[in-house]
Scaffold this motif. Structure first.
Motif, PDB file in Angstrom:
ATOM      1  N   ARG A 126       0.524  -1.114  -0.264  1.00 22.02           N
ATOM      2  CA  ARG A 126      -0.052   0.119   0.031  1.00 22.02           C
ATOM      3  C   ARG A 126       0.931   1.304  -0.033  1.00 22.02           C
ATOM      4  N   GLN A 127       1.951   1.164   0.872  1.00 24.50           N
ATOM      5  CA  GLN A 127       2.582   2.062   1.002  1.00 24.50           C
ATOM      6  C   GLN A 127       3.788   2.782  -0.311  1.00 24.50           C
ATOM      7  N   ILE A 128       3.602   1.596  -1.060  1.00 22.49           N
ATOM      8  CA  ILE A 128       4.671   1.678  -2.019  1.00 22.49           C
ATOM      9  C   ILE A 128       3.741   2.277  -3.208  1.00 22.49           C
ATOM     10  N   TYR A 129       2.928   2.350  -3.753  1.00 19.57           N
ATOM     11  CA  TYR A 129       1.613   2.263  -4.512  1.00 19.57           C
ATOM     12  C   TYR A 129       1.008   3.750  -3.970  1.00 19.57           C
ATOM     13  N   ARG A 130       0.826   3.836  -2.931  1.00 22.52           N
ATOM     14  CA  ARG A 130      -0.072   4.878  -2.371  1.00 22.52           C
ATOM     15  C   ARG A 130       0.679   5.927  -3.038  1.00 22.52           C
ATOM     16  N   PRO A 131       1.992   6.673  -3.622  1.00 23.67           N
ATOM     17  CA  PRO A 131       2.071   7.968  -3.984  1.00 23.67           C
ATOM     18  C   PRO A 131       1.494   8.137  -5.828  1.00 23.67           C
ATOM     19  N   LEU A 132       1.029   7.460  -6.019  1.00 24.42           N
ATOM     20  CA  LEU A 132       1.243   7.033  -7.022  1.00 24.42           C
ATOM     21  C   LEU A 132      -0.965   7.889  -7.881  1.00 24.42           C
ATOM     22  N   TYR A 133      -1.341   7.960  -6.289  1.00 25.88           N
ATOM     23  CA  TYR A 133      -2.911   8.281  -6.392  1.00 25.88           C
ATOM     24  C   TYR A 133      -3.108   9.758  -5.089  1.00 25.88           C
ATOM     25  N   LEU A 134      -3.517  10.510  -5.888  1.00 24.64           N
ATOM     26  CA  LEU A 134      -4.197  11.708  -5.166  1.00 24.64           C
ATOM     27  C   LEU A 134      -5.324  10.467  -4.475  1.00 24.64           C
ATOM     28  N   ASN A 135      -6.049   9.768  -4.618  1.00 27.85           N
ATOM     29  CA  ASN A 135      -7.245   9.599  -4.136  1.00 27.85           C
ATOM     30  C   ASN A 135      -6.820   7.872  -3.225  1.00 27.85           C
ATOM     31  N   GLU A 136      -8.000   7.488  -3.938  1.00 29.32           N
ATOM     32  CA  GLU A 136      -7.315   5.865  -3.792  1.00 29.32           C
ATOM     33  C   GLU A 136      -7.231   5.441  -4.467  1.00 29.32           C
ATOM     34  N   ALA A 137      -5.819   4.351  -4.983  1.00 29.95           N
ATOM     35  CA  ALA A 137      -5.245   3.689  -5.662  1.00 29.95           C
ATOM     36  C   ALA A 137      -6.087   2.445  -5.707  1.00 29.95           C
ATOM     37  N   PRO A 138      -5.950   2.375  -7.107  1.00 28.15           N
ATOM     38  CA  PRO A 138      -7.209   1.289  -8.113  1.00 28.15           C
ATOM     39  C   PRO A 138      -6.826  -0.626  -7.059  1.00 28.15           C
ATOM     40  N   LEU A 139      -5.776  -0.909  -5.895  1.00 25.80           N
ATOM     41  CA  LEU A 139      -5.404  -1.855  -5.470  1.00 25.80           C
ATOM     42  C   LEU A 139      -6.277  -2.521  -5.371  1.00 25.80           C
ATOM     43  N   LEU A 140      -6.183  -3.916  -5.820  1.00 25.92           N
ATOM     44  CA  LEU A 140      -6.647  -4.985  -5.631  1.00 25.92           C
ATOM     45  C   LEU A 140      -5.623  -5.983  -5.386  1.00 25.92           C
ATOM     46  N   PHE A 141      -6.173  -6.927  -3.774  1.00 28.72           N
ATOM     47  CA  PHE A 141      -5.487  -7.579  -3.034  1.00 28.72           C
ATOM     48  C   PHE A 141      -6.537  -9.146  -3.698  1.00 28.72           C
ATOM     49  N   THR A 142      -5.828  -9.873  -3.818  1.00 26.69           N
ATOM     50  CA  THR A 142      -6.240 -11.091  -3.896  1.00 26.69           C
ATOM     51  C   THR A 142      -5.072 -12.792  -3.214  1.00 26.69           C
ATOM     52  N   SER A 143      -5.527 -13.696  -2.928  1.00 29.51           N
ATOM     53  CA  SER A 143      -4.435 -14.545  -2.808  1.00 29.51           C
ATOM     54  C   SER A 143      -3.641 -14.191  -3.831  1.00 29.51           C
ATOM     55  N   ARG A 144      -2.215 -14.412  -3.607  1.00 30.94           N
ATOM     56  CA  ARG A 144      -1.266 -14.955  -4.111  1.00 30.94           C
ATOM     57  C   ARG A 144      -1.000 -15.575  -5.571  1.00 30.94           C
ATOM     58  N   ARG A 145      -1.829 -16.744  -5.368  1.00 31.22           N
ATOM     59  CA  ARG A 145      -2.299 -18.019  -6.784  1.00 31.22           C
ATOM     60  C   ARG A 145      -3.342 -16.871  -7.668  1.00 31.22           C
ATOM     61  N   THR A 146      -4.156 -16.449  -6.906  1.00 31.42           N
ATOM     62  CA  THR A 146      -5.044 -15.485  -8.055  1.00 31.42           C
ATOM     63  C   THR A 146      -4.623 -14.395  -9.067  1.00 31.42           C
ATOM     64  N   ALA A 147      -4.004 -13.493  -8.074  1.00 30.90           N
ATOM     65  CA  ALA A 147      -2.829 -12.948  -8.698  1.00 30.90           C
ATOM     66  C   ALA A 147      -1.894 -13.476 -10.031  1.00 30.90           C
ATOM     67  N   GLU A 148      -1.475 -13.987  -9.510  1.00 30.24           N
ATOM     68  CA  GLU A 148      -0.389 -14.826 -11.063  1.00 30.24           C
ATOM     69  C   GLU A 148      -0.805 -15.376 -12.239  1.00 30.24           C
ATOM     70  N   LEU A 149      -2.766 -16.229 -11.271  1.00 33.30           N
ATOM     71  CA  LEU A 149      -3.723 -16.059 -12.812  1.00 33.30           C
ATOM     72  C   LEU A 149      -3.773 -14.787 -13.171  1.00 33.30           C
ATOM     73  N   ILE A 150      -4.460 -13.811 -12.878  1.00 34.57           N
ATOM     74  CA  ILE A 150      -4.726 -12.685 -13.087  1.00 34.57           C
ATOM     75  C   ILE A 150      -4.344 -12.249 -14.573  1.00 34.57           C
ATOM     76  N   LYS A 151      -2.802 -12.366 -14.321  1.00 36.05           N
ATOM     77  CA  LYS A 151      -1.989 -11.494 -15.307  1.00 36.05           C
ATOM     78  C   LYS A 151      -2.158 -12.432 -17.172  1.00 36.05           C
ATOM     79  N   TYR A 152      -2.302 -13.737 -16.872  1.00 34.53           N
ATOM     80  CA  TYR A 152      -2.307 -14.489 -17.462  1.00 34.53           C
ATOM     81  C   TYR A 152      -3.353 -14.651 -18.162  1.00 34.53           C
TER      82      TYR A 152
END
Ligand code: NAD
Length: 437
Positions: free
Chosen positions: A182-208
């Protein structure tokens, strides 16, 4: 935050420079000494619009540094990103994870405190589990979290994409890692960053899943283009007619010579492999990969048809070699298969590309590289537009027609309207058009 980027290629260099631009302190590590030396000397190892200025500014501000010494680079880092290559493994199409695991091992040995290890490389489901295992085995003394944070930037628009992404996917269930990300990506956004937290396996699959879906969309419209040619319809209008439907959307509906590049071909293959390994085949993507593969060489045959069926001894002028504009990346570019098909048929090829010729020359040694589109066209029997660089969008067609032995244009990107081409004296062959061969 103090961030370390392992791998300073397209993704690592752009991500590192952008993180630094947002105020983090970033060290980019690469084992390729010539790459690091070039960057330190102010020369970017890749062509990406705006990158040289971004790097220079952040180096000058003291927020961005480069090293070949991984152990030095990871010291005191809050987060260490792995952004090394994951090419297709020879033989079976699986993602080759050698570089990822080697980097993880090296990081583990070099860590001097608790850390968050973030895999930014595109990796198959379960890779994060293995990265975590490597960490725990090598450093049972340290608290280490392994996170998945796939990257969605596009080459050619990488800085804008990185700074203003549609979404940022983070796969972790570790509270400390969540806070760091959160801290790393916070500066990219003035409001809320469009961060999508998922399980690790889900994140890996989202990219593919994302890349396979986009590859499917491209392949769908390419097959529609073939059908348009067969039935006398216009694919541009079909694309507009379906794309205006919000459920479909107009992007990635441009018919062309097939997708290429460093991601779609290898990522679709890796996803297919994962599906097969888990007894859950993804037949749509299997068809997409096969159709796309055939298509690239078919474009070579299209050029031969435009030449009247005989290419031996004929001169082909190619405009554009990279897989898309605004990059020098030649990995899996359609031009490679087109050149091969034409050379197999005995044609002589002359080519111009604004940024890709250096990389291309090594991959297509028989092609003569020239310094501009007009030099390519001189004495040519056919002109083939392969990549839609801006400089090819408003060529002086009359002048080009006058330079050629016969004014034939095979426009694989549908840039030129039939009326404009014929006004300049060209016989035009397009993709998915009523006037196509
Ligand atoms: P790249 O080949 O341009 O860069 C990878 C770099 O990692 C190389 O410079 C290599 O020398 C370095 N490297 C490898 N092992 C290392 C090690 N142990 N220590 C230090 N450096 C090491 O690759 P890329 O195009 O930046 O892609 C990286 C990853 O990001 C891949 O998984 C790719 O699928 C993914 N990705 C790429 C793009 C893109 O547009 N290129 C977009 C999204 C995701």
């Amino acid at each position: 935050m103090k961030i370390t980027m392992i791998g300073t290629g397209y993704v690592g260099l752009v991500s590192g420079a952008c993180f630094a631009d947002f105020g983090h302190t970033v060290t980019c590590v690469d084992k390729d000494e010539s790459k690091i030396a070039a960057i330190r000397g102010g020369k970017m190892p890749i062509y990406e619009p705006g990158l040289d200025g971004l790097v220079a500014g952040n180096v000058a501000a003291g927020r961005l540094g480069f090293t070949t010494d991984l152990a030095e680079g990871v010291k005191g880092a809050d987060a260490i990103f792995i952004a090394v290559g994951t090419p297709s493994r020879r033989g079976d199409g699986h993602a080759d994870l050698t570089y990822v695991y080697a980097a993880a091992q090296e990081i583990a040995e070099a860590l001097d405190g608790p850390a968050v290890i973030v895999t930014k490389s595109t990796v198959p489901v379960g890779t994060g589990d293995e990265v975590e295992r490597i960490m725990r085995e090598a450093r049972p003394d340290l608290e280490v979290a392994a996170v998945s944070n796939p990257e969605f930037l596009r080459e050619g628009a990488a800085i804008e994409d990185f700074k203003r992404p549609d979404r940022i996917v983070v796969g972790t269930d570790d509270p400390r890692a969540t806070a760091v990300m959160r801290q790393i990506y916070r500066p990219l956004y003035l409001n809320e960053a469009p961060l999508l937290f998922t399980s690790r396996r889900t994140a890996e699959l989202i990219k593919y899943a994302a890349n396979a879906f986009l590859a499917t969309k491209i392949t769908f419209i390419n097959e529609m283009a073939d059908l348009c040619e067969a039935v006398g319809a216009e694919v541009k209008d079909v694309a507009r007619g379906i794309g205006l439907d919000n459920r479909i959307g107009s992007k990635f509906l441009h018919a062309g010579p097939g997708y290429g590049g460093s991601c779609f071909p290898k990522d679709t293959l890796a996803l297919i492999k994962t599906g097969q390994d888990y007894d859950s085949p993804i037949r749509i993507v299997e068809a997409v990969a096969q159709v796309n593969d055939n298509r690239k060489r078919a474009m070579g045959r299209k050029v031969i048809r435009a030449l009247g069926g005989e290419a031996r001894g004929r001169k082909v002028a190619m405009l554009g070699l990279t897989f898309k504009p605004n990059t020098d990346d030649m990995r899996d570019a359609p031009s490679l298969a087109i050149v091969q098909a034409l050379e197999d048929a005995g044609a002589d090829i002359c080519a111009y590309d604004p940024e890709g010729m250096e990389a291309a020359a090594a991959l297509m040694p028989k092609v003569t590289m020239v310094s501009d589109p007009y030099a390519a066209a001189a004495g040519a029997d056919v002109l083939v537009l392969v990549t839609e660089w801006d400089v090819f969008r408003a060529l002086d067609l009359k002048k080009i027609a006058g330079l050629m032995t016969a004014p034939i244009l095979v426009d694989l990107r549908n840039i030129y309207p039939a009326a404009e081409a014929s006004a300049a004296g060209f016989t035009l062959y397009r993709v998915g058009g009523v006037d196509a061969a």
